[in-house]
Design a protein around this motif. Structure first.
Motif, PDB file in Angstrom:
ATOM      1  N   LYS A 212      66.052 -66.176 -28.341  1.00  0.00           N
ATOM      2  CA  LYS A 212      65.262 -67.399 -28.284  1.00  0.00           C
ATOM      3  C   LYS A 212      65.027 -67.827 -26.833  1.00  0.00           C
ATOM      4  O   LYS A 212      65.946 -67.816 -26.015  1.00  0.00           O
ATOM      5  N   PHE A 213      63.779 -68.214 -26.551  1.00  0.00           N
ATOM      6  CA  PHE A 213      63.414 -68.702 -25.226  1.00  0.00           C
ATOM      7  C   PHE A 213      62.741 -70.064 -25.340  1.00  0.00           C
ATOM      8  O   PHE A 213      62.050 -70.350 -26.322  1.00  0.00           O
ATOM      9  N   LEU A 214      62.955 -70.891 -24.331  1.00  0.00           N
ATOM     10  CA  LEU A 214      62.295 -72.191 -24.244  1.00  0.00           C
ATOM     11  C   LEU A 214      61.479 -72.189 -22.954  1.00  0.00           C
ATOM     12  O   LEU A 214      62.026 -72.293 -21.853  1.00  0.00           O
ATOM     13  N   ILE A 215      60.166 -72.015 -23.105  1.00  0.00           N
ATOM     14  CA  ILE A 215      59.285 -71.935 -21.943  1.00  0.00           C
ATOM     15  C   ILE A 215      58.863 -73.351 -21.548  1.00  0.00           C
ATOM     16  O   ILE A 215      58.295 -74.089 -22.351  1.00  0.00           O
ATOM     17  N   LYS A 216      59.167 -73.723 -20.321  1.00  0.00           N
ATOM     18  CA  LYS A 216      58.848 -75.068 -19.831  1.00  0.00           C
ATOM     19  C   LYS A 216      58.045 -74.956 -18.547  1.00  0.00           C
ATOM     20  O   LYS A 216      58.473 -74.321 -17.590  1.00  0.00           O
ATOM     21  N   ASP A 217      56.855 -75.566 -18.554  1.00  0.00           N
ATOM     22  CA  ASP A 217      55.973 -75.498 -17.393  1.00  0.00           C
ATOM     23  C   ASP A 217      55.091 -76.735 -17.355  1.00  0.00           C
ATOM     24  O   ASP A 217      55.084 -77.545 -18.291  1.00  0.00           O
ATOM     25  N   SER A 218      54.353 -76.855 -16.261  1.00  0.00           N
ATOM     26  CA  SER A 218      53.390 -77.947 -16.175  1.00  0.00           C
ATOM     27  C   SER A 218      52.208 -77.629 -17.086  1.00  0.00           C
ATOM     28  O   SER A 218      51.877 -76.469 -17.325  1.00  0.00           O
TER      29      SER A 218
ATOM     30  N   LYS B  69      65.975 -75.644 -28.273  1.00  0.00           N
ATOM     31  CA  LYS B  69      66.762 -74.423 -28.431  1.00  0.00           C
ATOM     32  C   LYS B  69      66.159 -73.272 -27.624  1.00  0.00           C
ATOM     33  O   LYS B  69      64.944 -73.123 -27.545  1.00  0.00           O
ATOM     34  N   GLY B  70      67.040 -72.455 -27.064  1.00  0.00           N
ATOM     35  CA  GLY B  70      66.608 -71.260 -26.353  1.00  0.00           C
ATOM     36  C   GLY B  70      66.911 -71.304 -24.867  1.00  0.00           C
ATOM     37  O   GLY B  70      67.163 -72.366 -24.293  1.00  0.00           O
ATOM     38  N   GLN B  71      66.876 -70.137 -24.245  1.00  0.00           N
ATOM     39  CA  GLN B  71      67.084 -70.024 -22.808  1.00  0.00           C
ATOM     40  C   GLN B  71      65.871 -70.594 -22.083  1.00  0.00           C
ATOM     41  O   GLN B  71      64.755 -70.146 -22.280  1.00  0.00           O
ATOM     42  N   GLU B  72      66.087 -71.582 -21.220  1.00  0.00           N
ATOM     43  CA  GLU B  72      64.969 -72.226 -20.535  1.00  0.00           C
ATOM     44  C   GLU B  72      64.434 -71.344 -19.407  1.00  0.00           C
ATOM     45  O   GLU B  72      65.178 -70.925 -18.526  1.00  0.00           O
ATOM     46  N   VAL B  73      63.154 -71.063 -19.455  1.00  0.00           N
ATOM     47  CA  VAL B  73      62.483 -70.238 -18.447  1.00  0.00           C
ATOM     48  C   VAL B  73      61.096 -70.802 -18.181  1.00  0.00           C
ATOM     49  O   VAL B  73      60.566 -71.584 -18.970  1.00  0.00           O
ATOM     50  N   THR B  74      60.498 -70.396 -17.045  1.00  0.00           N
ATOM     51  CA  THR B  74      59.113 -70.739 -16.784  1.00  0.00           C
ATOM     52  C   THR B  74      58.225 -69.697 -17.468  1.00  0.00           C
ATOM     53  O   THR B  74      58.716 -68.663 -17.923  1.00  0.00           O
TER      54      THR B  74
ATOM     55  N   ASP C  98      52.952 -83.023 -23.578  1.00  0.00           N
ATOM     56  CA  ASP C  98      52.896 -84.444 -23.266  1.00  0.00           C
ATOM     57  C   ASP C  98      51.859 -84.610 -22.168  1.00  0.00           C
ATOM     58  O   ASP C  98      52.092 -84.228 -21.022  1.00  0.00           O
ATOM     59  N   VAL C  99      50.698 -85.151 -22.530  1.00  0.00           N
ATOM     60  CA  VAL C  99      49.602 -85.247 -21.561  1.00  0.00           C
ATOM     61  C   VAL C  99      49.851 -86.329 -20.517  1.00  0.00           C
ATOM     62  O   VAL C  99      49.251 -86.306 -19.439  1.00  0.00           O
TER      63      VAL C  99
ATOM     64  N   LEU D  20      54.297 -78.973 -20.681  1.00  0.00           N
ATOM     65  CA  LEU D  20      54.052 -78.069 -21.804  1.00  0.00           C
ATOM     66  C   LEU D  20      55.335 -77.294 -22.065  1.00  0.00           C
ATOM     67  O   LEU D  20      55.872 -76.636 -21.174  1.00  0.00           O
ATOM     68  N   MET D  21      55.845 -77.381 -23.292  1.00  0.00           N
ATOM     69  CA  MET D  21      57.064 -76.677 -23.676  1.00  0.00           C
ATOM     70  C   MET D  21      56.781 -75.861 -24.928  1.00  0.00           C
ATOM     71  O   MET D  21      56.100 -76.313 -25.841  1.00  0.00           O
ATOM     72  N   GLU D  22      57.344 -74.635 -24.950  1.00  0.00           N
ATOM     73  CA  GLU D  22      57.072 -73.742 -26.073  1.00  0.00           C
ATOM     74  C   GLU D  22      58.315 -72.944 -26.418  1.00  0.00           C
ATOM     75  O   GLU D  22      58.950 -72.355 -25.539  1.00  0.00           O
ATOM     76  N   SER D  23      58.663 -72.948 -27.700  1.00  0.00           N
ATOM     77  CA  SER D  23      59.802 -72.154 -28.151  1.00  0.00           C
ATOM     78  C   SER D  23      59.290 -70.833 -28.702  1.00  0.00           C
ATOM     79  O   SER D  23      58.342 -70.801 -29.483  1.00  0.00           O
ATOM     80  N   LYS D  24      59.910 -69.738 -28.267  1.00  0.00           N
ATOM     81  CA  LYS D  24      59.517 -68.402 -28.711  1.00  0.00           C
ATOM     82  C   LYS D  24      60.761 -67.568 -28.956  1.00  0.00           C
ATOM     83  O   LYS D  24      61.818 -67.824 -28.371  1.00  0.00           O
ATOM     84  N   GLU D  25      60.595 -66.566 -29.824  1.00  0.00           N
ATOM     85  CA  GLU D  25      61.668 -65.595 -30.044  1.00  0.00           C
ATOM     86  C   GLU D  25      61.105 -64.214 -29.768  1.00  0.00           C
ATOM     87  O   GLU D  25      60.052 -63.848 -30.278  1.00  0.00           O
TER      88      GLU D  25
END
Length: 295
Positions: free
Chosen positions: A122-128, A258-263, A106-107, A112-117
């Motif tokens: 499962k991880f949910l990467i959330k950062d600026s 979905k996923g564990q939220e991490v930076t 979202d600019v 910036l959010m990214e789902s990865k396994e």
């Protein structure tokens, strides 16, 4: 009163259009990678087989669903051909353990959010949202029916960006002695990643079109006054092959949940720890096998 009502209706119509506006862009991503790490002399046939096995990892098709301020970038679903998706041994094991998910940006909010396994978790990467300092170059070229403008920027490379890997030793193989080549092969057999490194910074070249005035692009790329249609970043080229404006069937542009939220930093530490465990295990197995063979 009639004029006021007319302007109100016009503003409502523009507002609704802005909310419903959506596009879909298809990108082909291709990365070139060296095949002669470890000091081994490979035949052209061996190099060809390695490239074929790595094709699933190095060549992908992505879809970008974009609106005015937000977008979702995801890999096109397909069935991989047998034998693709990794080189072999430790490298194949590691590459096969990553599952790419949806990338949401979202600019307007700078998110910036990214789902990865990774290894089944499962991880949910959330950062600026990282911002690039783009330099307008003044050059133009045609991509399909769109006139595109060139921009460049220096980008810090993520420490786990395997597509940017390069040989650690710059000395050419032909300049090495037989003993140096032998030692390279031994090191590569014990630890494949000992022979490579990831650069700290790379030059990125982007081509964007003003015909689609959205601040979006493939992956983490954004920040130009039009949709980015092509990106050249070190050994990777991402090229838009098709654009559909306001498609009849719109995929939702929503944040992954979905996923564990991490930076990003926390996720990288988790991956590096697991990689070290796998390297130690692989090195131990190789050592036992080597002793057994000599015995």
């Amino acid at each position: 009163m009639k004029r006021i009502l007319l302007w109100s209706l016009l503003l409502c119509t523009v507002n609704v259009f802005a909310q419903n506006f959506q596009g879909k862009a298809y990108y082909q991503s291709k990365t070139t990678m060296e095949t002669n790490w470890g000091g081994r002399e490979l035949s052209e046939e061996q190099k060809k087989r390695i490239k074929e096995r790595m094709k699933g990892f190095l060549e992908k098709v992505y879809i970008l669903d974009f609106g005015r301020t937000a977008s979702v970038y995801k890999e096109e679903e397909k069935i991989s051909a047998p034998g693709q998706g990794g080189g072999g041994g430790f490298g194949r094991m590691m590459m096969g353990s990553f599952t790419q998910g949806r990338q949401y940006k979202d600019v307007q909010k700078g998110v910036l959010m990214e789902s990865k396994e990774f290894f089944g978790k499962k991880f949910l990467i959330k950062d600026s949202l990282p911002k690039l300092e783009w330099k307008m170059e003044g050059e133009t070229k045609q991509i399909g029916k769109y006139l595109c403008f060139k921009a460049t920027a220096l980008k810090k490379v993520d420490e786990l960006d395997f597509t940017s890997m390069r040989r650690r030793d710059r000395k050419k193989d032909e300049d090495k002695t037989a003993e140096e080549k032998k030692q390279d092969s031994i090191k590569a057999a014990k630890d494949p990643f000992s022979q490579v490194e990831i650069p700290k910074e790379i030059l990125v070249t982007a081509w964007y079109t003003l015909d689609i005035p959205v601040n979006q692009g493939p992956g983490e790329y954004w920040g130009l006054p039009g949709l980015i249609l092509e990106v050249n970043a070190y050994k990777t080229t991402i090229l838009c092959s098709k654009i559909v404006m306001n498609p009849e069937e719109k995929d939702p542009i929503e944040e992954p949940t979905k996923g564990q939220e991490v930076t990003r930093k926390e996720y990288n530490e988790i991956v590096k720890t697991k990689m070290q465990e796998m390297r130690d295990m692989y090195r131990g197995r190789g050592g036992r096998g080597g002793r057994g063979g000599r015995g």
